[in-house]
Motif scaffolding. Structure first.
Motif, PDB file in Angstrom:
ATOM      1  N   GLY A  38       0.767  -1.226   0.000  1.00 48.37           N
ATOM      2  CA  GLY A  38       0.000   0.000   0.000  1.00 48.37           C
ATOM      3  C   GLY A  38       0.807   1.291   0.000  1.00 48.37           C
ATOM      4  O   GLY A  38       0.246   2.353  -0.240  1.00 48.37           O
ATOM      5  N   PHE A  39       2.120   1.220   0.280  1.00 48.53           N
ATOM      6  CA  PHE A  39       2.883   2.467   0.386  1.00 48.53           C
ATOM      7  C   PHE A  39       3.519   2.892  -0.937  1.00 48.53           C
ATOM      8  O   PHE A  39       3.793   4.065  -1.140  1.00 48.53           O
ATOM      9  N   HIS A  40       3.775   1.952  -1.834  1.00 44.67           N
ATOM     10  CA  HIS A  40       4.292   2.326  -3.166  1.00 44.67           C
ATOM     11  C   HIS A  40       3.340   1.841  -4.256  1.00 44.67           C
ATOM     12  O   HIS A  40       3.484   2.203  -5.427  1.00 44.67           O
ATOM     13  N   GLY A  41       2.384   1.038  -3.876  1.00 44.39           N
ATOM     14  CA  GLY A  41       1.413   0.431  -4.773  1.00 44.39           C
ATOM     15  C   GLY A  41       0.604  -0.528  -3.929  1.00 44.39           C
ATOM     16  O   GLY A  41       0.952  -0.798  -2.777  1.00 44.39           O
ATOM     17  N   PRO A  68       7.055   5.211   2.242  1.00 40.28           N
ATOM     18  CA  PRO A  68       5.771   5.850   1.899  1.00 40.28           C
ATOM     19  C   PRO A  68       5.956   6.844   0.761  1.00 40.28           C
ATOM     20  O   PRO A  68       6.122   8.035   0.987  1.00 40.28           O
ATOM     21  N   ASP A  69       5.926   6.367  -0.468  1.00 45.86           N
ATOM     22  CA  ASP A  69       6.212   7.219  -1.627  1.00 45.86           C
ATOM     23  C   ASP A  69       5.466   6.693  -2.842  1.00 45.86           C
ATOM     24  O   ASP A  69       6.052   6.069  -3.735  1.00 45.86           O
ATOM     25  N   LEU A  70       4.171   6.985  -2.870  1.00 43.80           N
ATOM     26  CA  LEU A  70       3.322   6.510  -3.956  1.00 43.80           C
ATOM     27  C   LEU A  70       3.718   7.176  -5.274  1.00 43.80           C
ATOM     28  O   LEU A  70       3.790   6.528  -6.309  1.00 43.80           O
ATOM     29  N   PHE A  73       6.871   5.584  -6.532  1.00 46.92           N
ATOM     30  CA  PHE A  73       6.841   4.118  -6.574  1.00 46.92           C
ATOM     31  C   PHE A  73       7.908   3.516  -5.644  1.00 46.92           C
ATOM     32  O   PHE A  73       8.440   2.437  -5.897  1.00 46.92           O
TER      33      PHE A  73
END
Lengths: 252, 252, 252, 252
Positions: A38-41, A68-70, A73
């Protein structure tokens, strides 16, 4: 010489309306799925569907936590504290685990994503925090870590199970780390060459670095990149090579 | 007549650099903590610290999942599908559970936050999805739901444990739902009056609605609002009233 | 009878590593681009690249603000206040505008996305807030709104420019609103039929509703759905039909 | 010797239900407000209210862009590219600017937040990208940058206006950079001492570094930390000192 190896692949990296990877096509060829937390995808619906898909194929379910870097990615280095590392691993792994249990399966392993994977491989404090998080998850969860990295030693010291990871489609430096994406020779795009490298790592325990040096590796699990265009072709070539050489594919 | 009641409170609703609530001050007075799961508040570090605080006080650890609405603190209704509901409960509860296990404790209950709580209380599809998520979490996790709501019946039908929740500091409609925040009489700000209402609900099983009608309630757990200015004073007044009437406070 | 029409398309809805739509392929066929502002899609890098692409094709640059719902792609209704509406339009439009100015262009229009578009079309408070936000942006920015909706009247009353939007590939109800996605006849997938409907709306000012009724429309701008598989084929069919009937395509 | 100085303060760093800072109390004492743009704090509603507050006090309105790190309040270094830097400045500054214009004011300056401020001060590529973003915003927007940093020279070379920033409540290294938070002497908590240092910087153009060395500074603007407990006391002490020495406070 090993007669069994795990093949792992990053999975569940779609997010909401955006699709990524060819999860359904690749799943039949692997034995371990690293499912984005959930944090990059990987939104909750994607996690559920991917866990289900893995369970249906008898593929071991792992969590794939990230910085945590959507937007980036999870590929951009962030200076986080060991405590941050511990917290984000526990959070994302716990979320994936709940879906695994709901699917009648269990959380089998944890493998960090992108920048976090490299950061944990080399930094003493982050490696220790990562290993401690996996230990606190309990249930015999296995940590997947870069073969021969500091991370592996740290995990062993803490008494958790660890699997050394190797890459068939990446160039290696002499110290056993991966050549950075974008540098010459970093990415191997020929499936036959990748299959040959995979075989050689499993059978001999060595990989040929970019310099030509022979570098020892601990190939417990082989990473397949599922988001590459030729992912399925790669998977087939590697499975065929393993099959012809009597090497079984199974999760640790 | 009951001789035991649970007191629950929303906890861990800080986020990053922003603080909310008086968790450390309120924790000694409650028996159940509903810990925010990250979607309306509660980053991983806050979850860890709050779980630790609850465990240290012997307070039962619950997950407090929300709609994904950080800007709106989970208070804005969103039209989500039952599948969305299932997924977001499992994701957030799984994350909190991992921290509970790491702290040597376990996940005791789940209570939805804000708009999600009200949506689940009244909508058949959402209530069923919510109950199913709690069931799939396993481990005998208890669902906290609005006393006498459709949610309670749904949970019982699915065979999961459910606790009826009442509110000492909120006005009630004749059908047992809460008067909306902002409407006249919706918020009770006098601690003595709230304590008296709490007592009456526990001892008699009735609450006096805004219309004056006596409405039956199932007071398994009493909600304390930890983010109100007078939260500690409220907590003390209610504990004192319970103590004087021989009513013990303990989690279900 | 009109001799000119605008063709608009939602653009820049990729996010980070995830791609969506065929922006480069569709851009040559349209006269207005509605560029996502970051809340349902469109990170800063995507906005910059999309603004550049539009400017290079002489396509008018619009902002495409959304509810804050990245996971749901802005398609889930949220109960926001008129003040929320005003704020989110100003925020996202301002962000897109900065990139337009940096590209030597200017912000030409604003069109709300997904659930927000429908909410603004029908709710008096939200419509007024939306129109006021566009007015406060200044610079003669045009509001694109559902043809014959309450939104159009509200905008006119506030003295801002407004363009009535019609859809060639969607079914209509008798009141001029769109049949909800998923209902029978809601989506028209035949390019020839869509082209014929487009022509008829532009030339006659009427659309045939699902009931067979003739419903008047104000076709200032025609929406092309860029994220459909056949987007380019649709675009070509519609441009050809317009060209054969002497209808020019240009932004308002 | 200068007879005028700007006092700037970070403002609008609340987010949704979470409050931070004492904006209303501090606003009367400053001449420039750096308003958070949403990436580390500052949702659209907060931006609007803060812009309004600044406009009502005749305080110059600036944008305060950050790395995309809400959980870490923009204080964690991320390895972003110069293009990322350009994009995030333009996005956040554009959003703040729209609210400024809606309030009948204009965007006066840009000052980066937290980790981004330090990264831009020292890295050639990031400094250039930052300056280029401010240039492309147009309208004579001023860049606030660490006094005597590489950033200042870069900005001058690009022909944009730049203001050198000094800190009364922070310890300095010999090279004119700030001692990192947490190191001894990094934070000055005595208001009288801070006022004296402010005066000395403005009147003499020097600051005494932690080593005792005299370091030259270019004090166009003085930063006041609004989130400290004694922010108002600090502000009063500094304003009093300036007033007694005939130094006027005004934005550049």
């Amino acid at each position: 010489m090993r007669t069994t190896i795990d093949i792992n692949c990053d999975m569940g990296e779609s997010y909401g309306a955006w699709k990524m990877g060819a999860d359904a096509e690749v799943m039949p060829f692997i034995s371990s799925a690293n499912i984005a937390g959930g944090f990059h995808g990987g939104d909750p619906a994607t996690i559920r569907a991917t866990v289900r898909l893995a369970a249906d194929h008898g593929v071991a379910i792992g969590a794939h936590p990230s910085l945590p870097d959507l937007q980036g990615f999870g590929r951009r280095v962030m200076t986080i504290s060991p405590q941050d590392m511990y917290d984000l691993v526990l959070y994302q792994a716990g979320a994936v685990e709940a879906f695994a249990r709901a699917a009648g399966a269990r959380l089998h392993h944890v493998k960090c994503h992108g920048a976090l994977y490299n950061m944990a491989a080399n930094d003493a404090g982050l490696a220790e925090a990562m290993a401690r998080a996996v230990k606190d998850l309990g249930g015999g969860v296995i940590l997947y870590a870069l073969s021969n990295s500091r991370m592996m030693n740290t995990a062993k010291k803490l008494g958790i199970r660890v699997a050394g990871e190797v890459f068939a489609d990446r160039g290696y430096a002499d110290d056993g780390t991966l050549a950075p994406r974008g540098s010459p020779g970093a990415m191997i795009e020929d499936a036959a060459l990748a299959a040959q490298r995979a075989l050689s790592m499993v059978e001999d325990g060595y990989v040929t670095a970019l310099s030509g040096a022979r570098v020892p590796v601990s190939p417990d699990t082989l990473c397949l990149h599922g988001d590459q265009p030729g992912a399925v072709a790669f998977a087939k070539a590697i499975r065929k090579a393993f099959s012809e050489h009597g090497i079984a594919v199974a999760s640790p």
